[in-house]
Design a protein around this motif. Structure first.
Motif, PDB file in Angstrom:
ATOM      1  N   ARG A  87      -3.937   9.142   9.662  1.00 32.13           N
ATOM      2  CA  ARG A  87      -4.128   9.341  11.097  1.00 32.13           C
ATOM      3  C   ARG A  87      -3.175   8.483  11.929  1.00 32.13           C
ATOM      4  O   ARG A  87      -2.910   8.798  13.076  1.00 32.13           O
ATOM      5  CB  ARG A  87      -5.561   9.007  11.492  1.00 32.13           C
ATOM      6  CG  ARG A  87      -6.559  10.042  11.037  1.00 32.13           C
ATOM      7  CD  ARG A  87      -7.924   9.726  11.617  1.00 32.13           C
ATOM      8  NE  ARG A  87      -8.840  10.824  11.442  1.00 32.13           N
ATOM      9  CZ  ARG A  87      -9.713  10.903  10.445  1.00 32.13           C
ATOM     10  NH1 ARG A  87      -9.782   9.958   9.547  1.00 32.13           N
ATOM     11  NH2 ARG A  87     -10.520  11.925  10.362  1.00 32.13           N
ATOM     12  N   PHE A  88      -2.710   7.387  11.361  1.00 32.73           N
ATOM     13  CA  PHE A  88      -1.749   6.554  12.087  1.00 32.73           C
ATOM     14  C   PHE A  88      -0.345   7.100  11.856  1.00 32.73           C
ATOM     15  O   PHE A  88       0.103   7.169  10.716  1.00 32.73           O
ATOM     16  CB  PHE A  88      -1.815   5.107  11.605  1.00 32.73           C
ATOM     17  CG  PHE A  88      -3.096   4.423  11.971  1.00 32.73           C
ATOM     18  CD1 PHE A  88      -3.231   3.810  13.201  1.00 32.73           C
ATOM     19  CD2 PHE A  88      -4.170   4.415  11.103  1.00 32.73           C
ATOM     20  CE1 PHE A  88      -4.414   3.190  13.556  1.00 32.73           C
ATOM     21  CE2 PHE A  88      -5.364   3.804  11.449  1.00 32.73           C
ATOM     22  CZ  PHE A  88      -5.487   3.185  12.681  1.00 32.73           C
ATOM     23  N   GLN A  89       0.338   7.479  12.935  1.00 31.53           N
ATOM     24  CA  GLN A  89       1.680   8.034  12.730  1.00 31.53           C
ATOM     25  C   GLN A  89       2.659   6.945  12.324  1.00 31.53           C
ATOM     26  O   GLN A  89       3.615   7.188  11.615  1.00 31.53           O
ATOM     27  CB  GLN A  89       2.192   8.717  14.006  1.00 31.53           C
ATOM     28  CG  GLN A  89       1.306   9.847  14.509  1.00 31.53           C
ATOM     29  CD  GLN A  89       0.392   9.378  15.625  1.00 31.53           C
ATOM     30  OE1 GLN A  89       0.282   8.181  15.890  1.00 31.53           O
ATOM     31  NE2 GLN A  89      -0.274  10.316  16.279  1.00 31.53           N
ATOM     32  N   LYS A  90       2.421   5.722  12.814  1.00 28.28           N
ATOM     33  CA  LYS A  90       3.304   4.618  12.427  1.00 28.28           C
ATOM     34  C   LYS A  90       2.519   3.616  11.599  1.00 28.28           C
ATOM     35  O   LYS A  90       1.421   3.212  11.983  1.00 28.28           O
ATOM     36  CB  LYS A  90       3.841   3.918  13.679  1.00 28.28           C
ATOM     37  CG  LYS A  90       4.758   4.794  14.463  1.00 28.28           C
ATOM     38  CD  LYS A  90       5.996   4.028  14.863  1.00 28.28           C
ATOM     39  CE  LYS A  90       7.058   4.992  15.285  1.00 28.28           C
ATOM     40  NZ  LYS A  90       8.354   4.649  14.740  1.00 28.28           N
ATOM     41  N   ARG A  91       3.134   3.218  10.481  1.00 31.96           N
ATOM     42  CA  ARG A  91       2.489   2.219   9.612  1.00 31.96           C
ATOM     43  C   ARG A  91       3.558   1.186   9.278  1.00 31.96           C
ATOM     44  O   ARG A  91       4.462   1.432   8.483  1.00 31.96           O
ATOM     45  CB  ARG A  91       1.946   2.902   8.367  1.00 31.96           C
ATOM     46  CG  ARG A  91       0.956   4.021   8.719  1.00 31.96           C
ATOM     47  CD  ARG A  91       0.388   4.710   7.524  1.00 31.96           C
ATOM     48  NE  ARG A  91       1.329   5.610   6.871  1.00 31.96           N
ATOM     49  CZ  ARG A  91       1.486   6.897   7.180  1.00 31.96           C
ATOM     50  NH1 ARG A  91       0.773   7.444   8.157  1.00 31.96           N
ATOM     51  NH2 ARG A  91       2.356   7.638   6.537  1.00 31.96           N
ATOM     52  N   ILE A  92       3.450   0.060   9.944  1.00 36.62           N
ATOM     53  CA  ILE A  92       4.564  -0.900   9.963  1.00 36.62           C
ATOM     54  C   ILE A  92       4.217  -2.164   9.175  1.00 36.62           C
ATOM     55  O   ILE A  92       3.187  -2.802   9.421  1.00 36.62           O
ATOM     56  CB  ILE A  92       4.914  -1.277  11.424  1.00 36.62           C
ATOM     57  CG1 ILE A  92       5.243  -0.002  12.226  1.00 36.62           C
ATOM     58  CG2 ILE A  92       6.055  -2.259  11.465  1.00 36.62           C
ATOM     59  CD1 ILE A  92       5.479  -0.252  13.707  1.00 36.62           C
ATOM     60  N   TYR A  93       5.103  -2.509   8.259  1.00 40.78           N
ATOM     61  CA  TYR A  93       4.917  -3.707   7.429  1.00 40.78           C
ATOM     62  C   TYR A  93       5.371  -4.950   8.196  1.00 40.78           C
ATOM     63  O   TYR A  93       6.474  -4.988   8.723  1.00 40.78           O
ATOM     64  CB  TYR A  93       5.746  -3.541   6.148  1.00 40.78           C
ATOM     65  CG  TYR A  93       5.630  -4.685   5.153  1.00 40.78           C
ATOM     66  CD1 TYR A  93       4.452  -5.415   5.012  1.00 40.78           C
ATOM     67  CD2 TYR A  93       6.711  -5.005   4.331  1.00 40.78           C
ATOM     68  CE1 TYR A  93       4.358  -6.445   4.079  1.00 40.78           C
ATOM     69  CE2 TYR A  93       6.620  -6.029   3.395  1.00 40.78           C
ATOM     70  CZ  TYR A  93       5.434  -6.754   3.279  1.00 40.78           C
ATOM     71  OH  TYR A  93       5.343  -7.761   2.360  1.00 40.78           O
ATOM     72  N   ILE A  94       4.501  -5.933   8.276  1.00 45.96           N
ATOM     73  CA  ILE A  94       4.856  -7.241   8.846  1.00 45.96           C
ATOM     74  C   ILE A  94       4.992  -8.189   7.657  1.00 45.96           C
ATOM     75  O   ILE A  94       3.991  -8.720   7.172  1.00 45.96           O
ATOM     76  CB  ILE A  94       3.756  -7.764   9.796  1.00 45.96           C
ATOM     77  CG1 ILE A  94       3.367  -6.712  10.840  1.00 45.96           C
ATOM     78  CG2 ILE A  94       4.168  -9.078  10.441  1.00 45.96           C
ATOM     79  CD1 ILE A  94       4.213  -6.670  12.070  1.00 45.96           C
ATOM     80  N   PRO A  95       6.223  -8.390   7.174  1.00 43.70           N
ATOM     81  CA  PRO A  95       6.408  -9.134   5.924  1.00 43.70           C
ATOM     82  C   PRO A  95       6.346 -10.645   6.140  1.00 43.70           C
ATOM     83  O   PRO A  95       6.427 -11.104   7.282  1.00 43.70           O
ATOM     84  CB  PRO A  95       7.828  -8.731   5.502  1.00 43.70           C
ATOM     85  CG  PRO A  95       8.533  -8.455   6.793  1.00 43.70           C
ATOM     86  CD  PRO A  95       7.490  -7.947   7.770  1.00 43.70           C
ATOM     87  N   PRO A  96       6.220 -11.390   5.060  1.00 44.94           N
ATOM     88  CA  PRO A  96       6.292 -12.851   5.191  1.00 44.94           C
ATOM     89  C   PRO A  96       7.719 -13.240   5.568  1.00 44.94           C
ATOM     90  O   PRO A  96       8.652 -12.497   5.299  1.00 44.94           O
ATOM     91  CB  PRO A  96       5.933 -13.351   3.795  1.00 44.94           C
ATOM     92  CG  PRO A  96       6.154 -12.211   2.878  1.00 44.94           C
ATOM     93  CD  PRO A  96       6.029 -10.959   3.672  1.00 44.94           C
ATOM     94  N   PRO A  97       7.886 -14.395   6.194  1.00 46.43           N
ATOM     95  CA  PRO A  97       9.225 -14.781   6.651  1.00 46.43           C
ATOM     96  C   PRO A  97      10.145 -15.150   5.496  1.00 46.43           C
ATOM     97  O   PRO A  97       9.712 -15.758   4.520  1.00 46.43           O
ATOM     98  CB  PRO A  97       8.943 -16.007   7.524  1.00 46.43           C
ATOM     99  CG  PRO A  97       7.654 -16.570   7.013  1.00 46.43           C
ATOM    100  CD  PRO A  97       6.860 -15.392   6.511  1.00 46.43           C
ATOM    101  N   GLY A  98      11.414 -14.781   5.606  1.00 46.42           N
ATOM    102  CA  GLY A  98      12.423 -15.233   4.656  1.00 46.42           C
ATOM    103  C   GLY A  98      12.881 -16.638   5.025  1.00 46.42           C
ATOM    104  O   GLY A  98      12.365 -17.234   5.979  1.00 46.42           O
TER     105      GLY A  98
END
Ligand SMILES: Nc1ncnc2c1ncn2[C@@H]1O[C@H](COP(=O)(O)OP(=O)(O)OP(=O)(O)O)[C@@H](O)[C@H]1O
Ligand SMILES: [Mg+2]
Length: 371
Positions: A262-273
């Motif tokens: 149902r969510f058109q956008k599914r965005i990964y918030i990764p750990p910081p490099g």
């Protein structure tokens, strides 16, 4: 194993029934039993997903148990107390925006870009989008990496009204008012969005809504159904509404597929490099008095596995120590913070992100991510 799970579920149902009926002492006893069984299940289960679910249930029942033990009288009318162990979560339903901007969120440039495209541009020039725009956005990633922070900042950048629903708290509010509160939030949001100004309804810790069926009991199902039907109204397809639904989770694997889709956008918030860790250190330490020997590159290297929230906590700890020293030693001002001070603070705060968990997020991202 299945036997044990069924037993836990039936005991949980009983505990909730006793709780609802107001038999406090018996409910306390029953909750204790359920928790005991769930602890056993955590030990025995070899599925990480199930273990996660059991842990969630343990946390919820423990909270309720504590409430029952702490007070008898005003229980039925009382608001859910602050969930203390989650100090960085926003309140259960909150209508004002914390004063943070995108500059306060270090790194994550591509996420900001994506949110600009989905929310800010369409609400500025809807006439340029005859085909509509995405209105459902799911942020997922390890704890303490800026999901909640990013939503608050987005609301400010978009000059949007923000309604926050903390799913963990709604689900643990136990019965009664939760559905009405939800209905109220969504109906207010819908009418506000008619004015043409963007409105964001944000469901934090959304995985609480789709927890494993077998151990789920009581009034939770009603609340969940209410929420799902409200969501359905918003998340049908690309549409032209200024009402956006954002959600965040650090356990995306607990979500079921129809829900995810149902969510058109599914965005990964990764750990910081490495570079982001250095910038986060700089972001927080630049507000403090620090010594010249401070080598941020070096510290950033040593902080592999530290989330931005861990890094913030280390800096905070160093600050507290410095001020304490000032008072205890009668100094004019807090002493400069040195490498040794930061490392000591690091010793007190272990990194919260493991490689194994990052791998799980990356796998989930490969399957379901839609930036
Ligand atoms: N990218 C970032 N830049 C600067 N500070 C950050 C960043 N990410 C997190 N922080 C710090 O860590 C705190 C916690 O972050 P936040 O609540 O957004 O994490 P989260 O991803 O929502 O975690 P959870 O999954 O546990 O809810 C923030 O309030 C902020 O102080
Ligand atoms: Mg959060």
């Amino acid at each position: 194993m299945n036997e044990l799970e069924r037993l836990a579920a039936s005991k949980a149902r009983r505990a909730i029934m006793l709780d609802k009926a107001g038999s406090k002492a018996e409910a306390i006893k029953a909750y204790r039993e359920v928790i005991g069984l769930l602890v056993k299940l955590v030990e025995l289960s070899d599925s990480p997903v199930n273990r996660e679910v059991y842990r969630e249930r343990i946390a919820a029942y423990t909270r309720r148990l504590r409430e029952l033990q702490e007070d008898g009288e005003a229980r039925a009318t009382q608001e859910e107390p602050e969930v203390k162990e989650k100090s960085n979560a926003l309140p259960a339903v909150l209508d004002s925006r914390p004063p943070v901007r995108w500059d306060d969120v270090v790194g994550l440039e591509s996420v900001k870009e994506s949110l600009r495209q989905s929310i800010i541009y369409p609400s500025k020039r809807p006439d340029l989008y005859p085909l509509g725009w995405p209105t459902g956005i799911l942020l997922f990633g390890p704890p303490g990496c800026g999901k909640t922070l990013m939503v608050a900042a987005t609301a400010n950048e978009a000059d949007a009204k923000l309604h926050v629903i903390d799913a963990a708290k709604i689900m643990s509010k136990w019965l009664g008012e939760s559905e009405k509160n939800l209905q109220r939030v969504f109906s207010t949001a819908r009418s506000e969005a008619m004015s043409g100004k963007p409105v964001i309804v944000f469901i934090d810790e959304v995985d609480w809504l789709t927890v494993h069926r077998q151990v789920e009991v009581g009034g939770e199902a009603r609340v969940r159904n209410q929420l799902l039907s409200e969501m359905d109204g918003i998340l049908t397809k690309f549409n032209r509404s200024f009402l956006f639904l954002m959600a965040a989770t650090n356990k995306p694997w607990l979500l079921d597929e129809p829900f995810i889709r149902r969510f058109q956008k599914r965005i990964y918030i990764p750990p910081p490099g490495l570079e982001e860790r250095r910038r986060i250190l700089e972001h927080y330490l630049s507000k403090l008095r620090t010594s010249r020997d401070l080598d941020l590159n070096r510290l950033a290297e040593e902080m592999e596995g530290y989330s931005p929230h861990d890094i913030f906590s280390v800096c905070l700890d160093a600050q507290l120590e410095a001020v304490k020293k000032m008072f205890e030693e009668g100094l004019e001002e807090p002493p400069e913070i040195t490498m040794a001070d930061i490392r000591r603070a690091m010793g007190r705060r272990r990194p919260s992100i493991s490689r194994e968990s990052v791998r799980m997020f990356e796998e989930w991202n490969a399957r379901f991510g839609a930036p």
